[in-house]
Design a protein around this motif. Structure first.
Motif, PDB file in Angstrom:
ATOM      1  N   GLU A  47       0.818  -1.135   0.076  1.00  0.00           N
ATOM      2  CA  GLU A  47      -0.015  -0.054   0.117  1.00  0.00           C
ATOM      3  C   GLU A  47       0.907   1.158   0.058  1.00  0.00           C
ATOM      4  O   GLU A  47       1.840   1.173   0.635  1.00  0.00           O
ATOM      5  CB  GLU A  47      -0.781  -0.026   1.127  1.00  0.00           C
ATOM      6  CG  GLU A  47      -2.085   0.874   1.330  1.00  0.00           C
ATOM      7  CD  GLU A  47      -2.782   0.973   2.572  1.00  0.00           C
ATOM      8  OE1 GLU A  47      -3.476   1.789   2.864  1.00  0.00           O
ATOM      9  OE2 GLU A  47      -2.983  -0.092   2.964  1.00  0.00           O
ATOM     10  N   PHE A  48       0.474   2.179  -0.789  1.00  0.00           N
ATOM     11  CA  PHE A  48       1.279   3.574  -0.819  1.00  0.00           C
ATOM     12  C   PHE A  48       0.112   4.762  -0.474  1.00  0.00           C
ATOM     13  O   PHE A  48      -0.801   4.581  -1.519  1.00  0.00           O
ATOM     14  CB  PHE A  48       2.003   3.681  -2.045  1.00  0.00           C
ATOM     15  CG  PHE A  48       2.725   4.815  -2.196  1.00  0.00           C
ATOM     16  CD1 PHE A  48       4.024   4.894  -1.667  1.00  0.00           C
ATOM     17  CD2 PHE A  48       2.358   5.750  -3.168  1.00  0.00           C
ATOM     18  CE1 PHE A  48       4.654   6.112  -1.945  1.00  0.00           C
ATOM     19  CE2 PHE A  48       2.962   6.979  -3.226  1.00  0.00           C
ATOM     20  CZ  PHE A  48       4.012   7.029  -2.792  1.00  0.00           C
ATOM     21  N   ASN A  58       2.558  14.430   3.527  1.00  0.00           N
ATOM     22  CA  ASN A  58       3.460  13.302   3.810  1.00  0.00           C
ATOM     23  C   ASN A  58       2.728  12.027   3.464  1.00  0.00           C
ATOM     24  O   ASN A  58       1.601  12.075   2.914  1.00  0.00           O
ATOM     25  CB  ASN A  58       3.818  13.325   5.308  1.00  0.00           C
ATOM     26  CG  ASN A  58       2.451  13.029   6.052  1.00  0.00           C
ATOM     27  OD1 ASN A  58       1.419  13.162   5.669  1.00  0.00           O
ATOM     28  ND2 ASN A  58       2.762  13.273   7.453  1.00  0.00           N
ATOM     29  N   GLY A  59       3.384  11.024   3.636  1.00  0.00           N
ATOM     30  CA  GLY A  59       2.783   9.580   3.279  1.00  0.00           C
ATOM     31  C   GLY A  59       3.154   8.758   3.905  1.00  0.00           C
ATOM     32  O   GLY A  59       3.977   8.675   4.834  1.00  0.00           O
ATOM     33  N   LEU A  77       6.281   2.219   6.596  1.00  0.00           N
ATOM     34  CA  LEU A  77       7.169   3.287   6.724  1.00  0.00           C
ATOM     35  C   LEU A  77       6.442   4.580   6.577  1.00  0.00           C
ATOM     36  O   LEU A  77       5.736   4.839   5.437  1.00  0.00           O
ATOM     37  CB  LEU A  77       8.389   3.040   6.057  1.00  0.00           C
ATOM     38  CG  LEU A  77       9.007   1.741   6.039  1.00  0.00           C
ATOM     39  CD1 LEU A  77      10.024   1.672   4.943  1.00  0.00           C
ATOM     40  CD2 LEU A  77       9.563   1.517   7.469  1.00  0.00           C
ATOM     41  N   SER A  78       6.680   5.677   7.180  1.00  0.00           N
ATOM     42  CA  SER A  78       6.328   7.064   6.970  1.00  0.00           C
ATOM     43  C   SER A  78       7.124   7.637   6.123  1.00  0.00           C
ATOM     44  O   SER A  78       8.357   7.403   6.409  1.00  0.00           O
ATOM     45  CB  SER A  78       5.992   7.763   8.255  1.00  0.00           C
ATOM     46  OG  SER A  78       6.874   7.963   9.069  1.00  0.00           O
ATOM     47  N   LEU A  79       6.563   8.438   5.230  1.00  0.00           N
ATOM     48  CA  LEU A  79       7.417   9.223   4.193  1.00  0.00           C
ATOM     49  C   LEU A  79       7.404  10.836   3.965  1.00  0.00           C
ATOM     50  O   LEU A  79       6.200  11.190   3.849  1.00  0.00           O
ATOM     51  CB  LEU A  79       7.279   8.506   2.903  1.00  0.00           C
ATOM     52  CG  LEU A  79       7.401   7.172   2.855  1.00  0.00           C
ATOM     53  CD1 LEU A  79       6.962   6.692   1.317  1.00  0.00           C
ATOM     54  CD2 LEU A  79       9.025   6.742   2.928  1.00  0.00           C
ATOM     55  N   GLY A  85       7.980  10.911  -3.368  1.00  0.00           N
ATOM     56  CA  GLY A  85       8.115  11.265  -4.900  1.00  0.00           C
ATOM     57  C   GLY A  85       8.821  10.417  -5.513  1.00  0.00           C
ATOM     58  O   GLY A  85       8.928   9.958  -6.854  1.00  0.00           O
ATOM     59  N   MET A  86       9.823   9.932  -5.107  1.00  0.00           N
ATOM     60  CA  MET A  86      10.832   9.140  -5.399  1.00  0.00           C
ATOM     61  C   MET A  86      10.184   7.605  -5.725  1.00  0.00           C
ATOM     62  O   MET A  86      10.861   6.867  -6.747  1.00  0.00           O
ATOM     63  CB  MET A  86      12.329   8.784  -4.581  1.00  0.00           C
ATOM     64  CG  MET A  86      13.055  10.173  -4.607  1.00  0.00           C
ATOM     65  SD  MET A  86      14.437   9.813  -3.366  1.00  0.00           S
ATOM     66  CE  MET A  86      14.882  11.468  -3.168  1.00  0.00           C
TER      67      MET A  86
END
Length: 113
Positions: A47-48, A58-59, A77-79, A85-86
Motif C-alpha cells: 500500500e502507498f 506526507n505519506g 514506513l512513513s515518508l 515522490g521518488m
C-alpha cells in the motif's frame, strides 16, 4: 512561580533539543549500519498513500518481503513528500534489511551516500 521552578523550565528546552539531536544521530548511524551490513531483498509495495493536509504533505508505504529464513515481514514506513515522490512508480523496491538494527529497513532508491 518561584525563580527555581523557572530555571527548571528554562533547561527543559535545551534538554529536549539535546534529546532530538542524539536521536537523529542514532537514526543516521542506524541507516549507515543497515546499508553497509544489511541483506539485500526486493520488497513488494502492499500500500502507498500520500496525504495532503493544509500546507503539510506526507505519506506512507507498506512493504512486504520474505527473508532468507522464510520469515514474512511487513512494515509500514512513513515518508516525507520528497522521498514519497521518488518511489511513486515502484511496485517492488530494492531494500537493505538488518534485523535488530536501530533502523531495520533502508529503501535503496531513496538512499544517497
Amino acid at each position: 512561580m518561584s525563580k527555581y521552578k523557572f530555571i527548571y523550565l528554562v533547561w527543559l528546552l535545551p534538554a529536549y533539543l539535546l534529546f532530538l539531536t542524539i536521536h537523529q544521530g542514532l537514526v543516521y548511524n542506524g541507516l549507515e549500519d543497515t546499508y553497509e551490513n544489511g541483506e539485500s531483498y526486493t520488497a513488494e509495495v502492499v500500500e502507498f498513500d500520500i496525504k495532503k493536509i493544509a500546507s503539510q504533505t506526507n505519506g506512507y508505504v507498506i512493504l512486504q518481503f520474505e527473508t532468507a529464513e522464510n520469515e514474512q515481514i511487513e512494515r509500514k514506513l512513513s515518508l516525507p513528500i520528497e522521498i514519497a515522490g521518488m518511489i511513486t512508480d515502484y511496485t517492488q523496491i530494492p531494500i537493505r534489511y538488518q534485523q535488530g538494527a536501530f533502523e531495520e529497513i533502508v529503501m535503496m532508491p531513496t538512499y544517497s551516500e
